[in-house]
Design a protein around this motif. Structure first.
Motif, PDB file in Angstrom:
ATOM      1  N   UNK A  31     -63.031 -50.363 -38.104  1.00 41.18           N
ATOM      2  CA  UNK A  31     -61.606 -50.135 -38.420  1.00 41.18           C
ATOM      3  C   UNK A  31     -60.758 -51.248 -37.813  1.00 41.18           C
ATOM      4  N   UNK A  32     -59.889 -51.747 -38.637  1.00 38.13           N
ATOM      5  CA  UNK A  32     -58.995 -52.782 -38.101  1.00 38.13           C
ATOM      6  C   UNK A  32     -57.811 -52.100 -37.423  1.00 38.13           C
ATOM      7  N   UNK A  33     -57.549 -52.466 -36.215  1.00 44.27           N
ATOM      8  CA  UNK A  33     -56.372 -51.940 -35.538  1.00 44.27           C
ATOM      9  C   UNK A  33     -55.431 -53.091 -35.272  1.00 44.27           C
ATOM     10  N   UNK A  34     -54.225 -52.776 -34.894  1.00 45.41           N
ATOM     11  CA  UNK A  34     -53.294 -53.835 -34.551  1.00 45.41           C
ATOM     12  C   UNK A  34     -53.891 -54.607 -33.393  1.00 45.41           C
ATOM     13  N   UNK A  35     -54.168 -55.851 -33.638  1.00 46.05           N
ATOM     14  CA  UNK A  35     -54.863 -56.603 -32.596  1.00 46.05           C
ATOM     15  C   UNK A  35     -54.769 -58.081 -32.877  1.00 46.05           C
ATOM     16  N   UNK A  36     -55.100 -58.863 -31.876  1.00 42.24           N
ATOM     17  CA  UNK A  36     -55.195 -60.287 -32.131  1.00 42.24           C
ATOM     18  C   UNK A  36     -56.458 -60.522 -32.926  1.00 42.24           C
ATOM     19  N   UNK A  37     -56.408 -61.540 -33.751  1.00 42.38           N
ATOM     20  CA  UNK A  37     -57.488 -61.773 -34.694  1.00 42.38           C
ATOM     21  C   UNK A  37     -57.537 -63.268 -34.948  1.00 42.38           C
ATOM     22  N   UNK A  84     -39.612 -56.969 -35.611  1.00 44.31           N
ATOM     23  CA  UNK A  84     -38.561 -57.622 -34.818  1.00 44.31           C
ATOM     24  C   UNK A  84     -37.504 -56.603 -34.392  1.00 44.31           C
ATOM     25  N   UNK A  85     -37.110 -55.727 -35.313  1.00 49.66           N
ATOM     26  CA  UNK A  85     -36.096 -54.714 -34.974  1.00 49.66           C
ATOM     27  C   UNK A  85     -36.606 -53.803 -33.865  1.00 49.66           C
ATOM     28  N   UNK A  86     -37.865 -53.423 -33.959  1.00 50.74           N
ATOM     29  CA  UNK A  86     -38.481 -52.555 -32.946  1.00 50.74           C
ATOM     30  C   UNK A  86     -38.494 -53.252 -31.580  1.00 50.74           C
ATOM     31  N   UNK A  87     -38.874 -54.506 -31.623  1.00 50.65           N
ATOM     32  CA  UNK A  87     -38.966 -55.305 -30.397  1.00 50.65           C
ATOM     33  C   UNK A  87     -37.595 -55.448 -29.726  1.00 50.65           C
ATOM     34  N   UNK A  88     -36.603 -55.719 -30.544  1.00 49.93           N
ATOM     35  CA  UNK A  88     -35.280 -55.994 -29.989  1.00 49.93           C
ATOM     36  C   UNK A  88     -34.569 -54.725 -29.523  1.00 49.93           C
ATOM     37  N   UNK A  89     -34.963 -53.605 -30.108  1.00 45.87           N
ATOM     38  CA  UNK A  89     -34.364 -52.347 -29.651  1.00 45.87           C
ATOM     39  C   UNK A  89     -34.750 -52.108 -28.194  1.00 45.87           C
ATOM     40  N   UNK A  92     -52.509 -57.987 -36.649  1.00 37.91           N
ATOM     41  CA  UNK A  92     -52.664 -57.192 -37.872  1.00 37.91           C
ATOM     42  C   UNK A  92     -51.725 -55.999 -37.770  1.00 37.91           C
ATOM     43  N   UNK A  93     -50.877 -55.855 -38.766  1.00 37.95           N
ATOM     44  CA  UNK A  93     -49.824 -54.841 -38.685  1.00 37.95           C
ATOM     45  C   UNK A  93     -50.312 -53.462 -39.142  1.00 37.95           C
ATOM     46  N   UNK A  94     -51.073 -52.835 -38.285  1.00 36.94           N
ATOM     47  CA  UNK A  94     -51.469 -51.456 -38.573  1.00 36.94           C
ATOM     48  C   UNK A  94     -50.490 -50.474 -37.937  1.00 36.94           C
ATOM     49  N   UNK A  95     -49.816 -50.928 -36.892  1.00 39.86           N
ATOM     50  CA  UNK A  95     -48.845 -50.069 -36.221  1.00 39.86           C
ATOM     51  C   UNK A  95     -47.736 -50.938 -35.631  1.00 39.86           C
ATOM     52  N   UNK A  96     -46.502 -50.601 -35.979  1.00 37.10           N
ATOM     53  CA  UNK A  96     -45.357 -51.391 -35.498  1.00 37.10           C
ATOM     54  C   UNK A  96     -45.350 -51.429 -33.971  1.00 37.10           C
ATOM     55  N   UNK A  97     -45.620 -50.283 -33.358  1.00 34.68           N
ATOM     56  CA  UNK A  97     -45.588 -50.196 -31.890  1.00 34.68           C
ATOM     57  C   UNK A  97     -46.617 -51.140 -31.272  1.00 34.68           C
TER      58      UNK A  97
END
Ligand code: 5GP
Length: 234
Positions: free
Chosen positions: A1-7, A71-76, A216-221
């Motif tokens: 399974x691909x998760x949000x991760x460096x790749x 970006x919006x999530x990060x800046x919040x 990989x954008x599987x989860x914004x968080x």
């Protein structure tokens, strides 16, 4: 399974890493490097086109992958991160505010900015022009602010050539099908524009190996957390 991760992007045959533009990651306080950033760290760097503090991060990736949401999530959570507001000739989508999401202009206004050298980079994308105002970025970098550009592949390449110190991050979709689904579901573009954006996305995805790191954008968080790490802000 691909998760949000460096790749690492390994497996893609094209690796057109430009010579002479490799440099250490953008932030002095950046965390332990991934395999790719470590490789770049080790590379010799002989000429720097623009000397700026190493605080610039470029976030690129295909349209619809979720760059703006990240970006919006990060800046919040981290309002100290400065995000460049681009200029565009496309029309505002419902809810988009001039000066917040974009500076909306007409083609003549855009051409003037280009002619006057007021854009750090610019590109034509899916029938419209997009560009990053130069001076605000330089001001933030001189002030030492963590600075984020959210731009397409053409822009990322221009920034890489002009500012090799910048950390270049590629945001990838979990799968091609998911990207198609996100672009379509958004409902902001007519079918022919979605087709144009998908054609551009194929080109952008093939360029992934040019970047220092892929998330990989599987989860914004998860992606926001990874990005913060990379920016040395976690
Ligand atoms: P959208 O129309 O969906 O807001 O943006 C289309 C594409 O243009 C996205 O991939 C977005 O990241 C990119 N983009 C937004 N601003 C800029 C910019 O200033 N320069 C470049 N080169 N691309 C941009």
């Amino acid at each position: 399974m691909r998760v949000s991760s460096t790749h690492s992007g390994a497996g893609n045959p094209q690796t057109p890493h430009p010579t002479g533009t490799a440099q250490v990651p953008a932030n002095p306080a950046s965390p332990a490097p991934t395999a790719k950033t470590a490789g770049r760290r080790a590379e010799d760097h002989r000429h720097t086109a623009v000397t700026t503090p190493r605080r610039l991060t470029v976030l690129s990736g295909p349209s619809g992958v979720g760059k703006s949401t990240v970006v919006a999530h990060l800046r919040a959570a981290h309002p100290e991160i400065w995000h460049s507001v681009s200029v565009t000739t496309r029309h505002a989508r419902p809810g988009e505010i001039h000066g917040v999401h974009y500076f909306f202009t007409d083609p003549e206004g855009f051409d003037k900015l280009v002619a006057n050298g007021e854009l750090l980079e610019w590109a034509q994308f899916a029938g419209h022009h997009y560009g990053t105002p130069r001076q605000p970025v330089l001001d933030r970098l001189v002030a030492g602010a963590p600075t984020l550009l959210e731009i397409d592949l053409q822009g990322a390449r221009q920034v890489r050539a002009a500012m090799p110190d910048a950390l270049q991050v590629f945001l990838a979709p979990p799968s091609w099908e998911e990207l198609v689904r996100r672009l379509t579901r958004r409902g902001t573009e007519p079918p022919e524009v979605i087709e144009q954006r998908l054609a551009a996305a194929r080109v952008e995805l093939a360029a992934e190996p040019e970047f220092d790191v892929t998330l990989v954008n599987t989860s914004v968080e998860d992606v926001a957390r990874e990005l913060l790490n990379l920016m040395g802000l976690s």
